[in-house]
Motif scaffolding. Structure first.
Motif, PDB file in Angstrom:
ATOM      1  N   CYS A   1       1.836  14.324 -11.193  1.00 52.05           N
ATOM      2  CA  CYS A   1       1.205  15.597 -11.562  1.00 52.05           C
ATOM      3  C   CYS A   1       1.048  16.459 -10.311  1.00 52.05           C
TER       4      CYS A   1
ATOM      5  N   PHE B   1      -4.286  19.081 -16.818  1.00 48.03           N
ATOM      6  CA  PHE B   1      -3.875  19.922 -15.699  1.00 48.03           C
ATOM      7  C   PHE B   1      -2.493  20.539 -15.924  1.00 48.03           C
ATOM      8  N   CYS B   2      -1.550  19.719 -16.434  1.00 50.52           N
ATOM      9  CA  CYS B   2      -0.182  20.232 -16.559  1.00 50.52           C
ATOM     10  C   CYS B   2       0.380  20.136 -17.961  1.00 50.52           C
TER      11      CYS B   2
ATOM     12  N   HIS C   1       0.121   9.104 -13.180  1.00 52.06           N
ATOM     13  CA  HIS C   1       0.549  10.505 -13.113  1.00 52.06           C
ATOM     14  C   HIS C   1      -0.374  11.283 -12.161  1.00 52.06           C
ATOM     15  N   TRP C   2      -1.691  11.099 -12.335  1.00 54.28           N
ATOM     16  CA  TRP C   2      -2.658  11.813 -11.482  1.00 54.28           C
ATOM     17  C   TRP C   2      -2.689  11.248 -10.069  1.00 54.28           C
TER      18      TRP C   2
ATOM     19  N   CYS D   1      -2.263  15.370 -20.297  1.00 44.81           N
ATOM     20  CA  CYS D   1      -2.895  15.751 -19.029  1.00 44.81           C
ATOM     21  C   CYS D   1      -3.436  17.175 -19.160  1.00 44.81           C
TER      22      CYS D   1
HETATM   23 ZN   LIG Z   1      -0.534  16.512 -15.064  1.00 49.46          ZN
END
Ligand SMILES: [Zn+2]
Length: 336
Positions: free
Chosen positions: A50, A23-24, A38-39, A21
């Motif tokens: 997430c 983002f994280c 997750h998203w 991911c």
């Molecule tokens: Zn994430």
């Protein structure tokens, strides 16, 4: 590698046999399917949700998960990595550089397009061309395609399903505009409330519109968001230090002097001279004044770097970055 990459890979990257991911940094095995959960912040098996995902990506993921589940590809996906990678949302906008894949491609284990997937691809092209036509015929900027709100709108229409009729212009300028205004006012109130906790930055510049009329603007930035505070047309006014200082001072009074951490301004001589005057109102706090700047763009740039920190951290060790000539320069190394 799948023949047709899922559009949601834009927000993930491959890490061996896992997908990471952007983002994280969380990674999951077996293609992008689990990342979609997750998203979408939908709890499935041991997949964590997430907390850093952007709102519009979450919406795309929700639509994509729904589509996966509707087509029953989820069940099959558990048994085959290939299928996981090839199953995809039928969200019609997406990244125009990628061909739309179809959940029906699960039946083509050798990666050959089925008739359904070809029809889907054709349908996506038709939708994309209609989007382009509307952009061109209405003189809209192509940047619209990068707008989060635009992507969000398309996801919402797709989620609504067939038969969605856009509002009439009468409804738009009466009811809908009123509702949006209320939402914006609520949001601004929320942002204002946050100033007492986090403090805020005042940003000011003088801008000349298309009719050659100068305006002085004041924006307030805080971790909660940037809002426009006020603007004044300064036609026929002497835009000297005391004029600028008075304008900014009135803004400081509105915001509450105890909440103002700093003032960011451009380096016009009137702003520079206004600095000393301002200190009275900022209770001795210093103003941030980069020597060479275009208004608050540096501030916004730094803020966006912070926002994208995670992704940038992954960019730096990538071969793409290392192969750039600029990355080998002294400045490049410093950036790394
Ligand atoms: Zn994430």
């Amino acid at each position: 590698m799948p023949r047709e990459r899922d559009q949601m890979w834009e927000y993930a990257e491959e890490d061996g046999s896992r997908a990471r991911c952007k983002f994280c940094g969380a990674t999951y095995a077996g293609g992008i399917s689990l990342l979609k959960y997750h998203w979408a912040q939908i709890k499935i098996r041991d997949v964590a949700i997430c907390s850093s995902v952007l709102e519009f990506v979450k919406n795309i993921a929700v639509a994509s998960v729904r589509e996966m589940e509707r087509k029953g590809s989820k069940k099959k996906a558990k048994t085959s990595d290939y299928i996981m990678k090839s199953s995809s949302s039928s969200f019609p906008s997406g990244d125009s550089t990628q061909a739309g894949s179809s959940p029906h491609s699960t039946s083509s284990l050798k990666g050959q397009p089925t008739i359904t997937s070809m029809v889907k691809k054709k349908e996506k092209e038709v939708v994309d061309l209609l989007i382009m036509k509307s952009i061109i015929m209405n003189n809209l900027p192509f940047n619209l395609l990068r707008s989060d709100e635009f992507k969000e709108e398309l996801v919402a229409i797709a989620n609504h399903g067939p038969g969605h009729v856009p509002p009439s212009s009468e409804t738009a300028i009466t009811k809908l505009l009123g509702t949006l205004k209320e939402q914006v006012e609520e949001y601004i109130e929320e942002v204002k409330m946050s100033w007492t906790k986090t403090g805020c930055t005042l940003m000011s510049n003088i801008w000349t519109d298309g009719k050659n009329c100068p305006h002085i603007n004041l924006l307030v930035a805080s971790p909660k968001g940037v809002i426009f505070l006020k603007s004044e047309c300064c036609v026929g006014k002497v835009k000297d230090a005391s004029y600028v200082a008075n304008f900014i001072s009135s803004g400081i009074e509105e915001v509450g002097p105890e909440n103002v951490v700093q003032v960011v301004a451009d380096n016009g001589s009137n702003y520079v001279a206004a600095v000393d005057l301002m200190r009275v109102h900022t209770k001795g706090r210093d103003l941030q004044r980069p020597a060479v700047t275009r208004f608050a763009t540096y501030f916004l740039c730094l803020r966006s770097i912070l926002k994208q920190e995670e992704g940038l951290r992954y960019m730096v060790p990538s071969p793409d970055w290392r192969n750039l000539n600029q990355a080998k320069s002294d400045e490049g190394r410093e950036v790394t």
